[in-house]
Scaffold this active site. Structure first.
Site, short mmCIF file in Angstrom:
data_model
loop_
_atom_site.label_atom_id
_atom_site.label_comp_id
_atom_site.label_asym_id
_atom_site.label_seq_id
_atom_site.Cartn_x
_atom_site.Cartn_y
_atom_site.Cartn_z
CD GLU A 1 1.36 24.46 11.38
OE1 GLU A 1 0.80 23.54 12.03
OE2 GLU A 1 0.88 24.97 10.36
CG ASN B 1 0.40 21.67 5.79
OD1 ASN B 1 -0.39 21.74 6.72
ND2 ASN B 1 1.16 22.69 5.43
CG ASN C 1 -2.57 24.80 5.95
OD1 ASN C 1 -2.07 24.11 6.84
ND2 ASN C 1 -2.07 25.98 5.62
CG ASP D 1 -2.27 26.31 9.48
OD1 ASP D 1 -2.33 25.11 9.18
OD2 ASP D 1 -1.21 26.96 9.40
#
Length: 345
Positions: free
Chosen positions: A69, A156, A214, A268
């Site tokens: 990520e 996030n 997100n 995302d």
């Protein structure tokens, strides 16, 4: 056979000489050849042809993550930092060598990363529910951890506005649901998008009218903010990308619009290119959906990069920002494009 001392020493000297001799790397066994153009490219609209390169491959640079990520490009160091959240570490892909090494262990289960306009890394931490900035000594300085006396959920992803260095970040709470990506705790705040003044440390809620905010990115001119709503992870609503007009250098959001809707899976991390197209990492849609979806500025999907893994994030890397670096589930990939990233990281 017996060896006298002289023979033994002579043999060891010979071995030492061999050890000090540069060893040429042996060619790796190549995978089955694949005809250009790479099958990852999927054209949905002829406008996407402009951004394809027919003689470049999708390259798997490394594998070994559990959930990759938060990728961000550092032009000075020529590297991409990304997070391997469940393994509680930040990783570093070196453009010059292609090597992936550990950068920070532990990382407080960090997720999104970016760089401010002074080159300092900003990270969103799950387990501590903080936004931190690494100073010139490499030590984390806490920029935000509470709002109105309540603990943040689990920041996030983040972006930085160039005019005043203000940071906009999302706080959906994914690092609070499992020990796998943080630690389990009750959420004290609604899922929200915040603006952070890094100088005064003033935190302002921009909106909580989004179910699971997100990944996010600016338009090339910094006048719009795009945020992925990964609602299907906890709600019955479909995944969407929501767009707002920005005012006061990102301190206010106006004119909320649904930019795109995804019927299966969710978007995302996202990046804009210089033409205003939005490149959105896509996961849990299954074969033919997972990868990168590309939308024009009016929300029309014009193409995809179909990936062998669910994808959580991406960034444009390289001196020309034309090499897409993609975080798959367990691996990271690169592919050259004829697009150019709009922003530095």
């Amino acid at each position: 056979m017996d060896l006298d001392r002289r023979s033994f020493i002579g043999g060891m000297t010979a071995l030492a000489g061999l050890a000090s001799t540069p060893v040429l790397s042996q060619p790796m066994r190549s995978p089955e050849p694949q005809r250009y153009p790479d099958s990852a490219w999927k054209v949905l609209d002829k406008r996407f042809n402009k951004y394809m390169i027919g003689n470049t491959p999708l390259q798997r640079q490394w594998t070994g993550a559990l959930w990759a990520e938060g990728s961000a490009w550092n032009g000075v160091g020529r590297y991409v930092v990304f997070s391997d959240i469940p393994n509680n570490r930040q990783m570093r892909w070196d453009e010059a060598t292609g090597r992936v090494t550990e950068l920070r262990v532990p990382s407080n289960f960090s997720n999104g990363n970016t760089f401010d306009f002074e080159g300092r890394q900003i990270s969103c931490e799950h387990s501590t529910a903080r936004v931190v900035r690494y100073n010139w000594q490499g030590e984390p300085e806490v920029l935000a951890e509470t709002f109105e006396g309540k603990r943040l959920n689990a920041p996030n992803d983040a972006v930085v506005h160039p005019d005043d260095g203000g940071i906009i970040f999302t706080d959906p709470g994914y690092g609070s649901f499992w020990h796998y990506e943080g630690n389990v705790r009750n959420l004290e705040l609604p899922a929200s998008i915040y603006h952070l003044d890094p100088k005064s440390r003033t935190l302002t809620k921009l909106t909580d009218e989004i179910l699971k905010p997100n990944g996010l990115c600016f338009s090339p001119d910094y006048r719009k903010l795009y945020v992925a709503d990964s609602a299907p992870t906890h709600h019955s609503e479909p995944a969407q990308i929501i767009a707002w007009d920005l005012a006061d250098n990102g301190r206010k959001l106006t004119n909320r619009q649904v930019f795109a809707t995804l019927e299966k899976g969710f978007h995302d991390g996202m990046r804009a290119d210089v033409d205003g197209n939005i490149w959105a990492a896509t996961a849990f849609g299954g074969e033919g959906i997972d990868g990168i979806h590309v939308y024009t500025a009016d929300g029309t999907k014009i193409g995809q990069l179909v990936m062998p893994e669910a994808c959580a994030n991406l960034t444009f890397a390289g001196k020309q920002r034309n090499r897409l670096f993609i975080c798959g589930s367990q691996s990271v990939y690169t592919i050259y494009t004829a697009a150019q990233g709009a922003h530095r990281s």
